[in-house]
Write a protein that holds these residues in place. Structure first.
Motif, mmCIF file in Angstrom:
data_model
loop_
_atom_site.group_PDB
_atom_site.id
_atom_site.type_symbol
_atom_site.label_atom_id
_atom_site.label_comp_id
_atom_site.label_asym_id
_atom_site.label_seq_id
_atom_site.Cartn_x
_atom_site.Cartn_y
_atom_site.Cartn_z
ATOM 1 N N GLN A 123 -3.528 8.589 -0.012
ATOM 2 C CA GLN A 123 -2.555 9.058 0.978
ATOM 3 C C GLN A 123 -3.156 9.047 2.391
ATOM 4 O O GLN A 123 -2.497 8.667 3.357
ATOM 5 C CB GLN A 123 -2.077 10.478 0.629
ATOM 6 N N LEU A 124 -4.414 9.473 2.487
ATOM 7 C CA LEU A 124 -5.087 9.445 3.781
ATOM 8 C C LEU A 124 -5.253 8.017 4.291
ATOM 9 O O LEU A 124 -5.095 7.740 5.487
ATOM 10 C CB LEU A 124 -6.457 10.119 3.681
ATOM 11 N N GLN A 184 1.561 7.251 -6.488
ATOM 12 C CA GLN A 184 0.434 8.141 -6.788
ATOM 13 C C GLN A 184 0.353 9.246 -5.730
ATOM 14 O O GLN A 184 -0.604 9.309 -4.941
ATOM 15 C CB GLN A 184 -0.870 7.338 -6.819
ATOM 16 N N PRO A 185 1.346 10.109 -5.656
ATOM 17 C CA PRO A 185 1.413 11.119 -4.586
ATOM 18 C C PRO A 185 0.253 12.118 -4.603
ATOM 19 O O PRO A 185 -0.013 12.755 -3.582
ATOM 20 C CB PRO A 185 2.745 11.821 -4.845
ATOM 21 N N ASP A 186 -0.445 12.268 -5.750
ATOM 22 C CA ASP A 186 -1.540 13.241 -5.825
ATOM 23 C C ASP A 186 -2.900 12.643 -5.474
ATOM 24 O O ASP A 186 -3.908 13.366 -5.473
ATOM 25 C CB ASP A 186 -1.600 13.851 -7.229
ATOM 26 N N ALA A 222 2.977 16.379 4.132
ATOM 27 C CA ALA A 222 3.281 16.548 2.709
ATOM 28 C C ALA A 222 2.022 16.952 1.936
ATOM 29 O O ALA A 222 2.072 17.806 1.038
ATOM 30 C CB ALA A 222 3.855 15.245 2.146
ATOM 31 N N LEU A 223 0.881 16.341 2.304
ATOM 32 C CA LEU A 223 -0.380 16.705 1.667
ATOM 33 C C LEU A 223 -0.771 18.139 1.992
ATOM 34 O O LEU A 223 -1.203 18.899 1.124
ATOM 35 C CB LEU A 223 -1.504 15.762 2.137
ATOM 36 N N LEU A 224 -0.603 18.519 3.267
ATOM 37 C CA LEU A 224 -1.004 19.854 3.694
ATOM 38 C C LEU A 224 -0.129 20.933 3.064
ATOM 39 O O LEU A 224 -0.606 22.042 2.770
ATOM 40 C CB LEU A 224 -0.954 19.944 5.227
ATOM 41 N N LEU A 257 0.829 -1.207 0.000
ATOM 42 C CA LEU A 257 0.000 0.000 0.000
ATOM 43 C C LEU A 257 0.864 1.257 0.000
ATOM 44 O O LEU A 257 0.567 2.239 -0.700
ATOM 45 C CB LEU A 257 -0.925 -0.011 1.225
ATOM 46 N N VAL A 258 1.945 1.249 0.772
ATOM 47 C CA VAL A 258 2.868 2.385 0.814
ATOM 48 C C VAL A 258 3.503 2.597 -0.558
ATOM 49 O O VAL A 258 3.620 3.743 -1.040
ATOM 50 C CB VAL A 258 3.958 2.179 1.898
#
Length: 283
Positions: A220-221, A213-215, A242-244, A206-207
């Protein structure tokens, strides 16, 4: 009237005082005699110490004139002589008159440290599997006295229980070779097992997918939540930050981040570090 932790030693009670009482607290035996002027100078100092440490010290006064046989058994050669007993064994002694501060310096290694009570509470919480409370108490004990090996060990155990494996490893590495006993080996083995458990094939896959797919915010959540479940809180926090950083207006990410921070136990250094980062980012 004598305090409860000041007793006169006789042939009838000396075994109970030296063996039984010294298992519960430090016993200070004061060998004195009525004709000895230095003894009379020293006794108020010893009584002041007994009054200062009512739960940790028992002052046992032995009149060498009245208890000559006991004085001979202890090999007393001059007066005053003071001996410290712990667990039925002599641990230190001195002859003559000393100041209260000098005597207290001699006592210090044999008295409970300020962190001992916190250590016991942390161990009890670990036994109850209340890991958050155990970690908070263990961190407090370690902060009070970072040289206390027992405090370090209980913090390692709590860190393992909380998944703070990097912290546990760092603490293990700080234990000297001379102190690498059976407890150390057990803690080391537990860290290794926890590292294996925190890196399941499913989570690894999963990681890897999330890294490709970083976007994909939902992915990511999801990964952050799974990392948190696997007690890899720092990795989860890094992913949410990183998302924030990409979108500071995303309330879903912000809420997930705040929820994770609030889930960290009191005293967790991760909480302080990442709260500062969040504050600096938002304000």
């Amino acid at each position: 009237m004598q305090a409860n932790n000041i007793v006169d030693v006789t042939t009838q009670n000396f075994q109970q005082v030296l063996i039984e009482q010294s298992r519960e607290r430090l016993v200070i035996i004061d060998f004195w005699a009525d004709w000895c002027e230095p003894c009379k100078q020293l006794m108020p100092t010893l009584e002041a110490i007994a009054n200062k440490y009512p739960d940790d010290v028992l002052l046992a006064k032995l009149n060498c004139d009245e208890q000559q046989e006991l004085a001979m058994q202890f090999g007393v050669r001059s007066l005053p002589t003071v001996a410290f007993f712990k667990d039925g064994q002599p641990v230190d002694s001195f002859a003559g008159v000393k100041s209260q501060s000098d005597i207290e310096a001699m006592l210090e290694p044999h008295l409970p440290s300020p962190s001992d009570d916190l250590i016991q509470q942390a161990q009890a919480k670990l036994a109850e599997q209340d890991n958050d409370a155990a970690y908070t108490l263990a961190k407090q004990a370690y902060d009070v006295d970072s040289t206390n090996l027992a405090a370090k060990k209980v913090l390692i155990a709590a860190a393992i229980a909380m998944g703070r494996l990097e912290q546990a490893q760092q603490l293990l590495q700080s234990i000297s070779l001379a102190d690498q006993d059976a407890d150390y080996q057990q803690l080391k083995a537990r860290v290794e097992l926890a590292e294996q458990a925190a890196d399941s094939p499913e989570l690894r896959a999963l990681v890897e997918q999330a890294d490709q797919q970083p976007d994909d915010i939902e992915l990511q959540l999801q990964v952050a939540a799974k990392l948190h479940e696997a007690q890899r809180a720092e990795e989860a926090l890094e992913r949410l930050f990183a998302l924030l950083q990409k979108d500071r207006s995303n309330d879903t990410v912000k809420k997930s981040l705040i929820d994770l921070l609030q889930a960290l136990p009191d005293g967790d250094p991760l909480a302080a570090t990442y709260r500062r980062r969040l504050y600096s980012m938002m304000y």
